[in-house]
Structures are given as C-alpha cells and as structure tokens.
Enzyme design. Structure first.
Site, PDB file in Angstrom:
ATOM      1  N   CYS A  38      -3.775  34.688  33.313  1.00 23.43           N
ATOM      2  CA  CYS A  38      -3.083  35.839  33.871  1.00 23.43           C
ATOM      3  C   CYS A  38      -2.648  35.466  35.281  1.00 23.43           C
ATOM      4  O   CYS A  38      -2.986  34.386  35.788  1.00 23.43           O
ATOM      5  CB  CYS A  38      -3.964  37.088  33.865  1.00 23.43           C
ATOM      6  SG  CYS A  38      -5.598  36.844  34.606  1.00 23.43           S
ATOM      7  N   ARG A 130      -2.140  23.299  38.197  1.00 18.82           N
ATOM      8  CA  ARG A 130      -1.162  23.431  37.128  1.00 18.82           C
ATOM      9  C   ARG A 130       0.038  22.545  37.407  1.00 18.82           C
ATOM     10  O   ARG A 130       0.584  22.552  38.512  1.00 18.82           O
ATOM     11  CB  ARG A 130      -0.707  24.890  37.019  1.00 18.82           C
ATOM     12  CG  ARG A 130       0.098  25.190  35.748  1.00 18.82           C
ATOM     13  CD  ARG A 130       0.641  26.605  35.792  1.00 18.82           C
ATOM     14  NE  ARG A 130       0.982  27.108  34.472  1.00 18.82           N
ATOM     15  CZ  ARG A 130       1.791  28.138  34.259  1.00 18.82           C
ATOM     16  NH1 ARG A 130       2.337  28.784  35.282  1.00 18.82           N
ATOM     17  NH2 ARG A 130       2.062  28.553  33.037  1.00 18.82           N
ATOM     18  N   TYR A 163       2.100  22.776  31.421  1.00 18.24           N
ATOM     19  CA  TYR A 163       3.007  23.719  30.774  1.00 18.24           C
ATOM     20  C   TYR A 163       4.284  22.974  30.427  1.00 18.24           C
ATOM     21  O   TYR A 163       4.972  22.446  31.313  1.00 18.24           O
ATOM     22  CB  TYR A 163       3.301  24.883  31.718  1.00 18.24           C
ATOM     23  CG  TYR A 163       4.038  26.051  31.085  1.00 18.24           C
ATOM     24  CD1 TYR A 163       3.979  26.314  29.721  1.00 18.24           C
ATOM     25  CD2 TYR A 163       4.811  26.902  31.878  1.00 18.24           C
ATOM     26  CE1 TYR A 163       4.645  27.383  29.164  1.00 18.24           C
ATOM     27  CE2 TYR A 163       5.493  27.984  31.333  1.00 18.24           C
ATOM     28  CZ  TYR A 163       5.404  28.223  29.975  1.00 18.24           C
ATOM     29  OH  TYR A 163       6.075  29.289  29.415  1.00 18.24           O
ATOM     30  N   HIS A 187      -0.252  27.702  26.050  1.00 19.55           N
ATOM     31  CA  HIS A 187       0.483  28.337  24.959  1.00 19.55           C
ATOM     32  C   HIS A 187       0.869  27.359  23.841  1.00 19.55           C
ATOM     33  O   HIS A 187       1.987  27.403  23.317  1.00 19.55           O
ATOM     34  CB  HIS A 187       1.733  29.043  25.504  1.00 19.55           C
ATOM     35  CG  HIS A 187       1.515  29.725  26.826  1.00 19.55           C
ATOM     36  ND1 HIS A 187       0.355  30.404  27.141  1.00 19.55           N
ATOM     37  CD2 HIS A 187       2.304  29.803  27.937  1.00 19.55           C
ATOM     38  CE1 HIS A 187       0.443  30.883  28.375  1.00 19.55           C
ATOM     39  NE2 HIS A 187       1.599  30.523  28.884  1.00 19.55           N
ATOM     40  N   ASP A 263      -1.567  36.609  29.708  1.00 19.54           N
ATOM     41  CA  ASP A 263      -0.377  36.225  30.461  1.00 19.54           C
ATOM     42  C   ASP A 263       0.176  37.395  31.282  1.00 19.54           C
ATOM     43  O   ASP A 263       1.320  37.349  31.731  1.00 19.54           O
ATOM     44  CB  ASP A 263       0.722  35.656  29.562  1.00 19.54           C
ATOM     45  CG  ASP A 263       1.833  34.955  30.353  1.00 19.54           C
ATOM     46  OD1 ASP A 263       1.519  34.314  31.373  1.00 19.54           O
ATOM     47  OD2 ASP A 263       3.012  35.083  29.983  1.00 19.54           O
TER      48      ASP A 263
END
Length: 311
Positions: A38, A130, A163, A187, A263
């Site tokens: 999130c 990230r 990602y 994801h 998310d």
C-alpha cells in the site's frame, strides 16, 4: 473514510480518486494479517510531490490508510514508496513513525544516499528498496547504480522489490538473478491474463521463481490486470475472475514466498476504482485453504518484515 483531496497540487486529469466508502469484506482475515502493498501520498501541503514525477495523485494520508486497515481487518501494513515522491521518503517515514510498530516500509533511494541515511531509514522501519522498470512511470536508472544500491542494503537484511511488466522479463532476467538479496516481484510481473496461464509468457515467470528460491511474488492488483473487471457473474465467483488462475497458480506452487496487498490508494487508474472490501473478498479464491491464507497473509509477511517477532 474521509474524501480524498488534492492539496496544493493538481491531480493528473482522467485518473480516478480512491474509493472513500469501501464495503466491509465478507472474508474475515486471520489474526495478525498484513496488507503487504500500500502507499501514502503526501499530503502535498506537508510532503510535496517530486518535480520529476510522471503523475500527480490525490492526497492519501497515513490517517486514511490506517482507517482502511482497521475497517478491512488487517493488523499491519507494508507501505511502499510511491513513484510520485521519487527518492524523497519523508511521507513514508512519517507514516511509519506514526504506526506504533504496525508498519514497515519499502523506500526508494539513489546512489548518493549515505550510510547514516540508510541507518535512519532502517530505524524508522524500512526493510527494502524498490526498483521500478515500468517505463511509463519512471525514467530509466542505470543497472550498475541499482546493483550498487542492492549491495549496500544487503548487510542491513533488506530486500529488493522489483516492478516490471511481463514482456520485459527476458531482457531483465540476468540483472534480476544477479541481485544479492531476497527479491520481491510486484503483482506477479503484471501478466497478460488474456494469454494462457500455462503459456510460455507466464511459464517464464514461474520458471524465474522456481529456479531462484530468493524470489517472492505479490499476488496482488487484480484490478490492474483484469479484462473481465470487478463484476462477479454469481455469488460463487470472484470479481476479477480472469486473474484468479494466475494468482492461484503462484500461491499453490510457492506457498512460502507469496504476499498480498491492497495497493491502496490505487494510483493512476482510469477505468474504475476498486472497492477495497471487494479486493479482500478476492483472497479466498486464490488461497483456497486456511493454511494457504495464513501463509499468504500472516506467516510470510511477518517473516519477511518482522523477523524478530517470528523467531
């Protein structure tokens, strides 16, 4: 939940505000469940968005995030630095410090980050960085810089979150497999769910996880992947039903290396804004037993983000 605001910034035209009236999920989450993906956005008046950002969201504060956490039945959050804040992690750190130990963070850092700054992020609750390879969201960062960052955060016990989109996995494979940390994929690598779950593209992602036991996956964001959309055909079917076979395959094949998150607040969506209660109801369709649900929502995220409490 209070309505979203835009503060002193103008939200990107055409992108939706997050849904302020989420339903109460039918699915009751197990005790100590973690929303493992999130974000917080701003508020822009306190934490300005990065000048180099490629989108401007509406504000989404820590107060609103924690209200959603309690409404849905989660106990903890993993807050991931949003690209609209760049490498300015102040909004993330502020939220972590207000969470009273019930949140961990994934930051974005540059090569210029100092050891003291990394230690301060660790003390605040950051446990990963990230790396974003989705070209429409960020500008390219040289891989040697990213590898240098990965080497520096490895001694802290942090991991790297990556990602990317499924079509780009072949060209990124060598870089990903050289990372010296646990690697968490956002994801499921954004598979094309119009293609077969047993086809070569998703098969390559499964091979990536099978051959590298340091690779984990978030089985999240059906609202971004689905073509079928949120409408269930009957009470026994899941919303976003075309994503179910992909997520269930990952959960059942790698039950000890999967995570799930809302998310929230769902940045840069144009077609529809999901009801977070409906997203929680998606979980038992992809983790179909109590044991798999516990691993997905409790055991795995706590082992990765709160290892001191999992010993």
């Amino acid at each position: 939940m209070t309505k979203p605001t835009t503060g002193p910034f103008t939200k990107t035209p055409g992108w939706l505000d997050w849904y302020a009236g989420p339903s109460k999920p039918r699915f009751v989450l197990p005790a100590n469940a973690v929303d493992a993906h999130c974000h917080v956005f701003g508020p822009g008046a306190d934490f300005p968005y990065a000048p180099e950002r490629k989108y401007t969201p509406c504000d989404a504060s820590w107060q609103q995030l924690f209200a959603l956490r309690d409404h849905l039945g989660f106990h903890k959050n993993v807050i991931v630095q949003a690209t609209c804040h760049g490498a300015d992690n102040r909004a993330l750190v502020d939220a972590l410090q207000r969470a009273e130990g019930r949140a961990r963070g994934v930051a974005t850092v540059k090569r210029s980050v100092t050891d003291a700054e990394l230690q301060a992020l660790h003390a605040a609750g950051v446990r990963g960085v990230r790396f974003n390879f989705v070209k429409r969201l960020v500008d390219f960062t040289p891989k040697d810089e990213l590898m240098e960052i990965a080497a520096r955060i490895a001694p802290l016990g942090w991991h790297v979150v990556i990602y990317f989109e499924a079509v780009d996995l072949p060209e990124l494979w060598d870089f990903f497999t050289a990372l010296p940390t646990t690697v968490v994929v956002d994801h499921m690598g954004r598979p094309d769910v119009t293609k077969p779950v047993d086809g070569p593209e998703f098969g390559l992602f499964l091979k990536f996880m099978r051959e590298h036991d340091n690779v984990w996956s978030k089985v999240s964001c059906p609202e971004r992947l689905s073509v079928a959309g949120p409408r269930a055909l009957d009470g026994e079917q899941a919303a976003y039903r075309d994503v179910v076979p992909f997520a269930r395959k990952v959960v059942e094949t790698f039950p000890d290396r999967v995570l799930w998150g809302t998310d929230w607040p769902h940045p840069n969506l144009k077609d529809h804004m999901p009801d977070d209660g409906l997203l929680v109801n998606f979980i038992p369709h992809i983790a179909v037993t109590a044991e798999l649900q516990r691993k997905l929502l409790v055991d795995n995220p706590n082992r990765l983000y709160w290892p001191e409490e999992s010993r």
